[in-house]
Motif scaffolding. Structure first.
Motif, PDB file in Angstrom:
ATOM      1  N   HIS A  50      -8.114 -17.963  -5.124  1.00 44.19           N
ATOM      2  CA  HIS A  50      -6.747 -17.455  -4.968  1.00 44.19           C
ATOM      3  C   HIS A  50      -5.762 -18.613  -4.875  1.00 44.19           C
ATOM      4  O   HIS A  50      -5.102 -18.787  -3.836  1.00 44.19           O
ATOM      5  CB  HIS A  50      -6.651 -16.579  -3.713  1.00 44.19           C
ATOM      6  CG  HIS A  50      -7.739 -15.561  -3.597  1.00 44.19           C
ATOM      7  ND1 HIS A  50      -7.784 -14.429  -4.397  1.00 44.19           N
ATOM      8  CD2 HIS A  50      -8.853 -15.498  -2.828  1.00 44.19           C
ATOM      9  CE1 HIS A  50      -8.857 -13.724  -4.089  1.00 44.19           C
ATOM     10  NE2 HIS A  50      -9.532 -14.346  -3.139  1.00 44.19           N
TER      11      HIS A  50
ATOM     12  N   LEU B 241       0.130 -11.954  -7.178  1.00 43.88           N
ATOM     13  CA  LEU B 241      -0.080 -13.383  -6.955  1.00 43.88           C
ATOM     14  C   LEU B 241      -1.366 -13.848  -7.619  1.00 43.88           C
ATOM     15  O   LEU B 241      -1.408 -14.876  -8.301  1.00 43.88           O
ATOM     16  CB  LEU B 241      -0.157 -13.677  -5.458  1.00 43.88           C
ATOM     17  CG  LEU B 241       1.155 -13.994  -4.739  1.00 43.88           C
ATOM     18  CD1 LEU B 241       0.939 -14.017  -3.236  1.00 43.88           C
ATOM     19  CD2 LEU B 241       1.706 -15.326  -5.210  1.00 43.88           C
ATOM     20  N   ASP B 242      -2.436 -13.080  -7.401  1.00 44.04           N
ATOM     21  CA  ASP B 242      -3.731 -13.451  -7.983  1.00 44.04           C
ATOM     22  C   ASP B 242      -3.689 -13.385  -9.505  1.00 44.04           C
ATOM     23  O   ASP B 242      -4.307 -14.196 -10.193  1.00 44.04           O
ATOM     24  CB  ASP B 242      -4.832 -12.515  -7.459  1.00 44.04           C
ATOM     25  CG  ASP B 242      -5.277 -12.910  -6.054  1.00 44.04           C
ATOM     26  OD1 ASP B 242      -5.098 -14.090  -5.695  1.00 44.04           O
ATOM     27  OD2 ASP B 242      -5.802 -12.048  -5.340  1.00 44.04           O
TER      28      ASP B 242
ATOM     29  N   THR C  59      -1.205 -12.112   6.321  1.00 40.69           N
ATOM     30  CA  THR C  59      -2.448 -11.374   6.142  1.00 40.69           C
ATOM     31  C   THR C  59      -3.612 -12.318   5.826  1.00 40.69           C
ATOM     32  O   THR C  59      -4.713 -12.181   6.362  1.00 40.69           O
ATOM     33  CB  THR C  59      -2.293 -10.355   4.992  1.00 40.69           C
ATOM     34  OG1 THR C  59      -1.211  -9.486   5.293  1.00 40.69           O
ATOM     35  CG2 THR C  59      -3.566  -9.538   4.810  1.00 40.69           C
ATOM     36  N   ASP C  60      -3.341 -13.306   4.979  1.00 37.35           N
ATOM     37  CA  ASP C  60      -4.402 -14.240   4.606  1.00 37.35           C
ATOM     38  C   ASP C  60      -4.786 -15.166   5.763  1.00 37.35           C
ATOM     39  O   ASP C  60      -5.945 -15.522   5.924  1.00 37.35           O
ATOM     40  CB  ASP C  60      -3.972 -15.059   3.386  1.00 37.35           C
ATOM     41  CG  ASP C  60      -4.122 -14.270   2.091  1.00 37.35           C
ATOM     42  OD1 ASP C  60      -4.941 -13.320   2.070  1.00 37.35           O
ATOM     43  OD2 ASP C  60      -3.434 -14.581   1.101  1.00 37.35           O
TER      44      ASP C  60
ATOM     45  N   ARG D 262      -2.181 -17.858  -3.712  1.00 37.66           N
ATOM     46  CA  ARG D 262      -2.102 -17.484  -2.298  1.00 37.66           C
ATOM     47  C   ARG D 262      -2.367 -18.690  -1.410  1.00 37.66           C
ATOM     48  O   ARG D 262      -1.757 -18.845  -0.348  1.00 37.66           O
ATOM     49  CB  ARG D 262      -3.095 -16.364  -2.004  1.00 37.66           C
ATOM     50  CG  ARG D 262      -2.608 -15.010  -2.494  1.00 37.66           C
ATOM     51  CD  ARG D 262      -3.730 -14.025  -2.738  1.00 37.66           C
ATOM     52  NE  ARG D 262      -4.443 -13.660  -1.534  1.00 37.66           N
ATOM     53  CZ  ARG D 262      -5.539 -12.901  -1.528  1.00 37.66           C
ATOM     54  NH1 ARG D 262      -6.022 -12.443  -2.670  1.00 37.66           N
ATOM     55  NH2 ARG D 262      -6.127 -12.613  -0.408  1.00 37.66           N
TER      56      ARG D 262
ATOM     57  N   GLU E  37       2.917 -17.175  -8.365  1.00 36.06           N
ATOM     58  CA  GLU E  37       4.085 -16.789  -7.572  1.00 36.06           C
ATOM     59  C   GLU E  37       5.220 -16.254  -8.433  1.00 36.06           C
ATOM     60  O   GLU E  37       5.931 -15.333  -8.036  1.00 36.06           O
ATOM     61  CB  GLU E  37       4.582 -17.973  -6.744  1.00 36.06           C
ATOM     62  CG  GLU E  37       5.652 -17.533  -5.759  1.00 36.06           C
ATOM     63  CD  GLU E  37       6.368 -18.704  -5.071  1.00 36.06           C
ATOM     64  OE1 GLU E  37       5.690 -19.662  -4.679  1.00 36.06           O
ATOM     65  OE2 GLU E  37       7.607 -18.634  -4.945  1.00 36.06           O
TER      66      GLU E  37
ATOM     67  N   THR F  15       0.082  -9.165  -3.332  1.00 35.60           N
ATOM     68  CA  THR F  15      -1.140  -9.971  -3.324  1.00 35.60           C
ATOM     69  C   THR F  15      -1.815  -9.939  -4.687  1.00 35.60           C
ATOM     70  O   THR F  15      -2.231 -10.976  -5.220  1.00 35.60           O
ATOM     71  CB  THR F  15      -2.111  -9.431  -2.250  1.00 35.60           C
ATOM     72  OG1 THR F  15      -1.459  -9.453  -0.980  1.00 35.60           O
ATOM     73  CG2 THR F  15      -3.363 -10.303  -2.181  1.00 35.60           C
TER      74      THR F  15
ATOM     75  N   LEU G 177       6.624 -12.415   0.794  1.00 29.45           N
ATOM     76  CA  LEU G 177       5.576 -13.400   0.548  1.00 29.45           C
ATOM     77  C   LEU G 177       4.992 -13.909   1.868  1.00 29.45           C
ATOM     78  O   LEU G 177       3.777 -14.137   1.982  1.00 29.45           O
ATOM     79  CB  LEU G 177       6.136 -14.573  -0.267  1.00 29.45           C
ATOM     80  CG  LEU G 177       6.490 -14.246  -1.717  1.00 29.45           C
ATOM     81  CD1 LEU G 177       7.149 -15.440  -2.398  1.00 29.45           C
ATOM     82  CD2 LEU G 177       5.253 -13.810  -2.501  1.00 29.45           C
TER      83      LEU G 177
ATOM     84  N   ILE H 250       2.494  -4.962   0.272  1.00 28.86           N
ATOM     85  CA  ILE H 250       1.868  -6.269   0.464  1.00 28.86           C
ATOM     86  C   ILE H 250       0.674  -6.396  -0.468  1.00 28.86           C
ATOM     87  O   ILE H 250       0.423  -7.461  -1.046  1.00 28.86           O
ATOM     88  CB  ILE H 250       1.432  -6.446   1.940  1.00 28.86           C
ATOM     89  CG1 ILE H 250       2.668  -6.530   2.837  1.00 28.86           C
ATOM     90  CG2 ILE H 250       0.562  -7.669   2.095  1.00 28.86           C
ATOM     91  CD1 ILE H 250       2.356  -6.707   4.312  1.00 28.86           C
ATOM     92  N   ALA H 251      -0.040  -5.291  -0.617  1.00 25.62           N
ATOM     93  CA  ALA H 251      -1.199  -5.306  -1.512  1.00 25.62           C
ATOM     94  C   ALA H 251      -0.774  -5.553  -2.960  1.00 25.62           C
ATOM     95  O   ALA H 251      -1.420  -6.299  -3.691  1.00 25.62           O
ATOM     96  CB  ALA H 251      -1.962  -3.983  -1.401  1.00 25.62           C
TER      97      ALA H 251
ATOM     98  N   VAL I  47       2.407 -11.572   3.063  1.00 26.27           N
ATOM     99  CA  VAL I  47       1.132 -11.773   2.368  1.00 26.27           C
ATOM    100  C   VAL I  47       0.393 -12.954   3.004  1.00 26.27           C
ATOM    101  O   VAL I  47      -0.809 -12.870   3.286  1.00 26.27           O
ATOM    102  CB  VAL I  47       1.368 -12.056   0.868  1.00 26.27           C
ATOM    103  CG1 VAL I  47       0.054 -12.406   0.188  1.00 26.27           C
ATOM    104  CG2 VAL I  47       2.010 -10.858   0.194  1.00 26.27           C
TER     105      VAL I  47
END
Lengths: 189, 189
Positions: free
Chosen positions: B87, B9-10, B50-51, B90, B14, B6, B44, B2-3, B47
């Motif tokens: 972000h 993504l940043d 988590t956000d 995200r 995507e 992430t 996704l 997941i990290a 992720v």
DNA sequence: ACCTGAACACCGTTCAAGT
DNA sequence: ACCTGAACACCGTTCAAGT
């Protein structure tokens, strides 16, 4: 070709708009589009431009109609909401796609034109004291943004759990009515 | 994993989050993710979950802070705006992606939790007479939607031509101040 | 000028096979 | 249980070649 892409968007969403499908639906080969558009994004931008032109025309018709200013604003907002419901993929192309927006050119011109018509309706409401006398562009942006945001949250199922699409229109009605109250007492006065 | 997603993504949006890239960044093969997630969308969605949890925690911290209710609302809105700026990919995953939203499950639970915290801040403002006494859920949805809409329009470059990102915060300030005026004169009274 | 067909470098996903 | 490597069916895009 733009028509084919538009039909594919309505039928299967953005992922269904492959150049192969567009070519097949248009009776040409899968890479003939490259002779008319620089890329797939450019083709999608052309679809978006067509829709922005339609939006601008529709706003203009509403503005020059016979209704009261406040009613015209409601009508314009309904036009946006209905378009987003009937053509979700195309709506996303217009207002939710940075890649497409980055194309610029005609797309940006048509987008500004649609916003200008919407702005005119807002200005008429302000002149009729139906909306507060704050800067017109900011107010129009706020109304448009709120509509856009409500639509997006409703589409993502991230809004009021119990309600559905109707809450978009009722929320907008609430906003306009709150702003009308504000109109009777200008901020800072 | 997941990290890794992430970070991708940043870094690249995507489209940069391919299972091959995630696998490589995590030191595993390109289809090892399938042993942990049903599909790319499910990864996704993890992720996004988590956000949302982070957002809920942040809202909670704001709400239980020492500031005045109206200030807490401003802070919460700023949290959303800043997240969208730092972000963007995200942010789009959270609020602009129907495919991801359709995953449901934990994602929806965490999304509702974040909204519930935001709702609490709005309720506190209403109790302090800083926002009009309309239905709380609808009002919170309206404020959230407006913020979301302003962010989206700014990101698409579809907002006030001359202004940039700062107009998001100034537009929000305008809305809150207009609603505060409304709060002094309840609609229907 | 416009189009075609093959090819390239990618994807997500599946599956048999390993440990 | 977890992972690998090859394979499948797609993509967007490029390019030599046709008319």
């Amino acid at each position: 070709m733009i028509a084919s892409a538009t039909a594919l968007l309505d039928a299967g969403g953005e992922s269904a708009v492959t150049l192969r499908a567009v070519g097949h639906a248009s009776g040409i080969s899968h890479n003939a589009p490259y002779k008319h558009f620089k890329s797939r994004d450019a083709l999608l931008a052309a679809v978006a431009t067509t829709d922005f032109v339609w939006l601008a025309d529709t706003f203009r018709a509403v503005r020059h109609g016979a209704s009261a200013p406040a009613s015209k604003l409601t009508q314009a907002l309904k036009v946006i909401v209905h378009f987003s419901v009937e053509h979700p993929a195309r709506y996303r192309l217009l207002f939710n796609d940075p890649e497409i927006a980055a194309v610029g050119g005609d797309l940006e011109v048509s987008a500004r034109s649609a916003f200008a018509e919407f702005l005119g309706i807002v200005q008429d409401c302000q002149a009729a004291q139906k909306l507060p006398a704050v800067p017109d562009i900011a107010l129009a942006g706020l109304l448009f943004a709120t509509t856009h945001g409500l639509i997006g949250l409703a589409a993502s199922g991230r809004m009021h759990p119990e309600k559905g699409l109707s809450s978009v229109e009722s929320s907008l009605k609430m906003l306009v009515s709150l702003l009308q109250v504000s109109g009777t007492k200008l901020p800072g006065s």
